[in-house]
Write a protein that holds these residues in place. Sequence first.
Motif, PDB file in Angstrom:
ATOM      1  N   GLY A 146       0.765  -1.234   0.000  1.00  0.00           N
ATOM      2  CA  GLY A 146       0.000   0.000   0.000  1.00  0.00           C
ATOM      3  C   GLY A 146       0.793   1.279   0.000  1.00  0.00           C
ATOM      4  N   ARG A 147       2.133   1.209  -0.032  1.00  0.00           N
ATOM      5  CA  ARG A 147       2.895   2.454  -0.101  1.00  0.00           C
ATOM      6  C   ARG A 147       2.589   3.145  -1.424  1.00  0.00           C
ATOM      7  N   ARG A 148       2.321   4.426  -1.349  1.00  0.00           N
ATOM      8  CA  ARG A 148       1.864   5.148  -2.538  1.00  0.00           C
ATOM      9  C   ARG A 148       2.995   5.827  -3.303  1.00  0.00           C
ATOM     10  N   LYS A 149       4.128   6.071  -2.665  1.00  0.00           N
ATOM     11  CA  LYS A 149       5.170   6.864  -3.324  1.00  0.00           C
ATOM     12  C   LYS A 149       6.548   6.325  -2.985  1.00  0.00           C
ATOM     13  N   ILE A 150       7.425   6.299  -3.992  1.00  0.00           N
ATOM     14  CA  ILE A 150       8.824   5.913  -3.786  1.00  0.00           C
ATOM     15  C   ILE A 150       9.669   7.172  -3.934  1.00  0.00           C
ATOM     16  N   LEU A 151      10.413   7.486  -2.877  1.00  0.00           N
ATOM     17  CA  LEU A 151      11.281   8.655  -2.897  1.00  0.00           C
ATOM     18  C   LEU A 151      12.632   8.257  -2.317  1.00  0.00           C
ATOM     19  N   THR A 152      13.652   8.269  -3.159  1.00  0.00           N
ATOM     20  CA  THR A 152      15.012   7.958  -2.723  1.00  0.00           C
ATOM     21  C   THR A 152      15.821   9.252  -2.703  1.00  0.00           C
ATOM     22  N   ARG A 153      17.092   9.141  -2.317  1.00  0.00           N
ATOM     23  CA  ARG A 153      17.951  10.323  -2.332  1.00  0.00           C
ATOM     24  C   ARG A 153      19.394   9.894  -2.485  1.00  0.00           C
ATOM     25  N   PHE A 154      20.173  10.770  -3.108  1.00  0.00           N
ATOM     26  CA  PHE A 154      21.625  10.616  -3.104  1.00  0.00           C
ATOM     27  C   PHE A 154      22.165  11.724  -2.225  1.00  0.00           C
ATOM     28  N   PRO A 155      22.796  11.368  -1.061  1.00  0.00           N
ATOM     29  CA  PRO A 155      23.139  12.393  -0.067  1.00  0.00           C
ATOM     30  C   PRO A 155      24.641  12.588   0.156  1.00  0.00           C
ATOM     31  N   PRO A 156      25.379  13.134  -0.794  1.00  0.00           N
ATOM     32  CA  PRO A 156      26.833  13.272  -0.607  1.00  0.00           C
ATOM     33  C   PRO A 156      27.182  14.367   0.404  1.00  0.00           C
TER      34      PRO A 156
END
Length: 557
Positions: A20-30
């Motif tokens: 049921g997760r509605r959104k995928i949000l990743t990040r590249f955090p240098p």
Amino acid sequence: MSESTKNFIEHIIENDLAAGRRKILTRFPPEPNGYLHIGHAKSITLNFTLAQQYGGQCNLRFDDTNPTREEMEFVESIKQDVAWLGFDWGDREFYASDYFERLYEFAEFLISKDKAYVDSLSPEQIREYRGTPTEPGRNSPYRDRPVQESLDLFRRMRKGEFAEGEHVLRAKIDMAHPNLNMRDPSMYRIRHAAHHRTGSTWCIYPMYDFAHGQSDAIEGISHSICTLEFENHRPLYDWFLKELELPDPPHQYEFARLNLTYTVLSKRKLRELVEQGIVESWDDPRMPTISGMRRRGYPPEAIVAFCRDIGVSKTESTIDAAHLLFHIREHLNRTAARVMAVLDPVKVVITNYPAGQTEEFVTENNPEDPAAGTRIVPFSRELYIEREDFIEEPPKKWFRLSPGREVRLKNAYYITCDEVVRDADGTIVELRCSYDPESRGGSTPDGRKVKGTLHWVSAAHAVPVEVHNYDHLFCTPFPENPGEGGSYLDNLNPDSRQIVPRAWAEPSLQHAESGQRFQFLRKGYYCVDIKLSKPGFPVFNRTVTLRDTWAKVQKNS
């Protein structure tokens, strides 16, 4: 993509979506405290590709919490590298420094819950009280400071009333915890240093472990993906999120970092190489930085293909550098124009060729690419060939030039060496040869064949170029394991760069564009240096040799 080829993070994301997760949000955090390297390219590729694959987004966030190490130069280089690799973060560019006020409020909230306190031990005492992996730590005598006293001290820390090291804000967890990261870790330290974005607004700065997870939560990151060295930090990451009572907190997942033979990927060690002058700069073509690889001529598509090919796992391993070079060659073989350049020349005079005459030969630019077209190469009485292509007393199976032996000049004529001319020191300075006028284009009426084909350039039309031949910066596969009492610097390769100050190239290369890639026939793949080249005098960096060791490994495995 079949189920069997999906990595464990893809399975996690698909399970989350099914739940049921509605959104995928990743990040590249240098952290903007240096230039990105090939290991970061793996993380960039993973985070942006996962977002694209599952209809989500990927943030570019700079974890800029240490003003003494961070610079705008590094910020700009990181953005350039990510974009060059082909990834677009759109309007999702963020900074931990954007959240300094919010993070400060989080810290006060934890103090008010008696989950954090201001400690007045010195840095040396804090390390002493921390204990060891086999021995528990000891509580600081300031651990039970009243909440209001810690709040007052923390606010005064922010106002700049104390010297660096006089106080520190620590989380109140468990000094006997088996995980050292949970033994009352520091959350804020005093730094009287200007920040590259916030200037002198702040004199206290959050520690990375405190800022990282909260920044993820503020941005609504769904999957916080990092390398395995942060696995022991995950309990602390989760503890902060739980104690701050943040809704829908992110979860951290770890994958194995990239390790590459003949390479060091420690940012600290890469900085040492730069600061000690062992390399010219962060973008030195011998460096494993993305900017160094760009200067050397590595195509971004090949780097991304390599990162995808090696996959994602939770098991640490070391990838053979030849695997990366295989992808570089595969791409350049399809895309790089073939040209002729002579790096160590000896003059050839064709004695029976008309003096003053010039012919033009049409040659294909790339046999792997029919759309690459053709170009004109001039031919004249005097030529340059590679010195290594001639020997007076040839061994068996020698198919290049020697006295009385006939060879083919690429796309031109058959020639035979008739005479060798030496200078007073005995060095060969000229080869006098004769040519067969009937062999134009590489065939003869009588159908005879020769086994040797040499590249060449017309001496009258050749243009001077500078060539830098690069090899591995280190001479051993595992430079970070130098042996007892040694240093990784002991494994430096003294021949990692060899400069040819004047080579001769066909005239089409005189105005080669910065960054343009070529295959020098029989020599390797080369790229026009984007920093050193001047109009009309290009400097070429060897990107990679022609020998493909990884393909041989694959074939024999």
